[in-house]
Design a protein around this motif. Structure first.
Motif, PDB file in Angstrom:
ATOM      1  N   GLU A 107      -8.044  -7.169 -81.758  1.00 35.47           N
ATOM      2  CA  GLU A 107      -8.759  -7.282 -81.843  1.00 35.47           C
ATOM      3  C   GLU A 107      -7.931  -5.813 -83.199  1.00 35.47           C
ATOM      4  O   GLU A 107      -8.321  -5.776 -84.852  1.00 35.47           O
ATOM      5  N   ILE A 108      -8.089  -4.568 -82.792  1.00 40.39           N
ATOM      6  CA  ILE A 108      -8.003  -3.299 -83.407  1.00 40.39           C
ATOM      7  C   ILE A 108      -7.002  -4.106 -83.834  1.00 40.39           C
ATOM      8  O   ILE A 108      -6.811  -2.929 -84.991  1.00 40.39           O
ATOM      9  N   SER A 109      -5.197  -4.098 -83.083  1.00 40.65           N
ATOM     10  CA  SER A 109      -3.974  -3.772 -83.926  1.00 40.65           C
ATOM     11  C   SER A 109      -4.265  -4.764 -85.245  1.00 40.65           C
ATOM     12  O   SER A 109      -3.224  -4.131 -85.993  1.00 40.65           O
ATOM     13  N   TYR A 110      -4.735  -6.050 -84.771  1.00 44.51           N
ATOM     14  CA  TYR A 110      -5.132  -6.763 -86.127  1.00 44.51           C
ATOM     15  C   TYR A 110      -5.331  -6.468 -87.379  1.00 44.51           C
ATOM     16  O   TYR A 110      -5.134  -6.677 -88.466  1.00 44.51           O
ATOM     17  N   GLU A 111      -6.524  -5.029 -86.567  1.00 45.14           N
ATOM     18  CA  GLU A 111      -6.777  -4.927 -88.723  1.00 45.14           C
ATOM     19  C   GLU A 111      -6.297  -3.466 -88.922  1.00 45.14           C
ATOM     20  O   GLU A 111      -5.616  -3.800 -90.035  1.00 45.14           O
ATOM     21  N   VAL A 112      -5.330  -3.124 -88.004  1.00 44.30           N
ATOM     22  CA  VAL A 112      -4.296  -2.055 -88.265  1.00 44.30           C
ATOM     23  C   VAL A 112      -3.161  -3.317 -89.036  1.00 44.30           C
ATOM     24  O   VAL A 112      -2.876  -2.206 -90.329  1.00 44.30           O
ATOM     25  N   ALA A 113      -2.954  -3.616 -88.496  1.00 42.65           N
ATOM     26  CA  ALA A 113      -1.926  -4.845 -89.179  1.00 42.65           C
ATOM     27  C   ALA A 113      -2.524  -5.175 -90.563  1.00 42.65           C
ATOM     28  O   ALA A 113      -1.531  -4.949 -91.893  1.00 42.65           O
ATOM     29  N   ASP A 114      -3.526  -5.533 -90.987  1.00 39.40           N
ATOM     30  CA  ASP A 114      -4.051  -6.142 -92.445  1.00 39.40           C
ATOM     31  C   ASP A 114      -3.610  -4.797 -93.338  1.00 39.40           C
ATOM     32  O   ASP A 114      -2.840  -4.818 -93.951  1.00 39.40           O
ATOM     33  N   ILE A 115      -4.242  -3.245 -92.570  1.00 37.47           N
ATOM     34  CA  ILE A 115      -3.823  -2.226 -92.835  1.00 37.47           C
ATOM     35  C   ILE A 115      -3.104  -1.998 -94.058  1.00 37.47           C
ATOM     36  O   ILE A 115      -2.323  -1.866 -94.843  1.00 37.47           O
ATOM     37  N   MET A 153      -8.698  -2.220-102.873  1.00 39.75           N
ATOM     38  CA  MET A 153     -10.240  -2.275-102.662  1.00 39.75           C
ATOM     39  C   MET A 153     -10.030  -2.978-101.685  1.00 39.75           C
ATOM     40  O   MET A 153     -10.760  -3.384-100.981  1.00 39.75           O
ATOM     41  N   ALA A 154      -9.133  -4.625-101.210  1.00 38.36           N
ATOM     42  CA  ALA A 154      -8.722  -4.840 -99.620  1.00 38.36           C
ATOM     43  C   ALA A 154      -8.142  -3.638 -99.011  1.00 38.36           C
ATOM     44  O   ALA A 154      -9.369  -4.318 -98.092  1.00 38.36           O
ATOM     45  N   ILE A 155      -7.669  -2.680 -98.880  1.00 37.00           N
ATOM     46  CA  ILE A 155      -7.317  -2.007 -98.753  1.00 37.00           C
ATOM     47  C   ILE A 155      -8.435  -1.705 -97.897  1.00 37.00           C
ATOM     48  O   ILE A 155      -9.243  -1.247 -96.492  1.00 37.00           O
ATOM     49  N   GLY A 156      -9.631  -0.952 -98.359  1.00 37.79           N
ATOM     50  CA  GLY A 156     -10.325  -0.403 -98.428  1.00 37.79           C
ATOM     51  C   GLY A 156     -11.692  -0.896 -97.279  1.00 37.79           C
ATOM     52  O   GLY A 156     -12.045  -0.474 -96.063  1.00 37.79           O
ATOM     53  N   GLY A 203     -12.675  -0.254 -93.581  1.00 43.15           N
ATOM     54  CA  GLY A 203     -13.933  -0.750 -93.133  1.00 43.15           C
ATOM     55  C   GLY A 203     -14.458  -1.282 -92.186  1.00 43.15           C
ATOM     56  O   GLY A 203     -14.820  -1.286 -91.164  1.00 43.15           O
ATOM     57  N   GLU A 204     -13.461  -2.611 -92.042  1.00 44.58           N
ATOM     58  CA  GLU A 204     -13.241  -3.988 -89.857  1.00 44.58           C
ATOM     59  C   GLU A 204     -13.027  -2.705 -89.646  1.00 44.58           C
ATOM     60  O   GLU A 204     -13.229  -3.020 -88.253  1.00 44.58           O
ATOM     61  N   LEU A 205     -12.251  -1.703 -89.096  1.00 45.64           N
ATOM     62  CA  LEU A 205     -11.560  -1.201 -88.206  1.00 45.64           C
ATOM     63  C   LEU A 205     -12.293  -0.776 -87.793  1.00 45.64           C
ATOM     64  O   LEU A 205     -12.501  -0.107 -86.677  1.00 45.64           O
ATOM     65  N   MET A 206     -13.321   0.941 -88.963  1.00 46.55           N
ATOM     66  CA  MET A 206     -14.296   1.152 -88.577  1.00 46.55           C
ATOM     67  C   MET A 206     -14.981   0.603 -88.241  1.00 46.55           C
ATOM     68  O   MET A 206     -16.230   1.118 -86.626  1.00 46.55           O
TER      69      MET A 206
END
Length: 128
Positions: free
Chosen positions: A71-79, A39-42, A46-49
Motif C-alpha cells: 500500500e505504501i508503494s502505491y502511494e509512492v507511485a501515485d506521487i 494539489m493532488a500531489i499534496g 498526505g495519504e503516504l504520511m
C-alpha cells in the motif's frame, strides 16, 4: 522501451510517456493543470504520511517490512506519477532540476558544517 520494468531499465522519459498516455486515453488533460496536479500531489503525500502517523520508530520499521509496504508503494507511485506529469506539462527537466538543486544544496549544506545535523541552512547555530 525495455520489457524489464525496474528503476535500472526504465528512464524518467519512459515513465512520463506512460503516464501521459494513460492521461490522454482518458481525456484528463483538461483537468490536469499545474495547480490541480500540485494539489493532488499534496493529497497523495498526505495519504503516504497517514501510513506512518503516530508510529514510534519500531512500528515504522515494522510497517516498512510488512504487507503495508504494498500500500505504501502505491502511494509512492501515485506521487511519482503526478510529479512526472507536472514536470512534463510545465517543461521541467527532472534530471536537470535535481542536478541543479543538489548543486545549490552542496553550498547550503556543506559537509563540514552539517554532517550529522538536521537543522535548516538558514537557522543560526545558536538557535538549535
Amino acid at each position: 522501451m525495455t520489457d524489464i520494468w525496474d528503476d535500472k531499465n526504465i528512464t524518467i522519459s519512459d515513465l512520463q510517456d506512460l503516464v501521459m498516455d494513460f492521461v490522454h486515453k482518458r481525456d484528463w488533460e483538461q483537468f490536469h493543470s499545474p495547480k490541480n496536479l500540485s494539489m493532488a500531489i499534496g493529497s497523495e503525500v498526505g495519504e503516504l504520511m497517514a501510513h506512518f502517523r503516530w508510529m514510534n520508530s519500531k512500528e515504522e520499521e515494522e510497517a516498512e517490512k510488512s504487507e503495508n509496504i504494498t500500500e505504501i508503494s502505491y502511494e509512492v507511485a501515485d506521487i511519482m506519477m503526478l510529479l512526472l506529469e507536472f514536470a512534463k506539462i510545465t517543461d521541467i527537466d527532472i534530471t536537470q532540476a535535481v542536478k541543479k538543486k543538489l548543486e545549490i544544496n552542496e553550498v547550503r549544506y556543506s559537509v563540514d558544517e552539517f554532517k550529522g545535523k538536521n537543522h535548516k541552512y538558514n537557522r543560526k547555530k545558536e538557535q538549535y
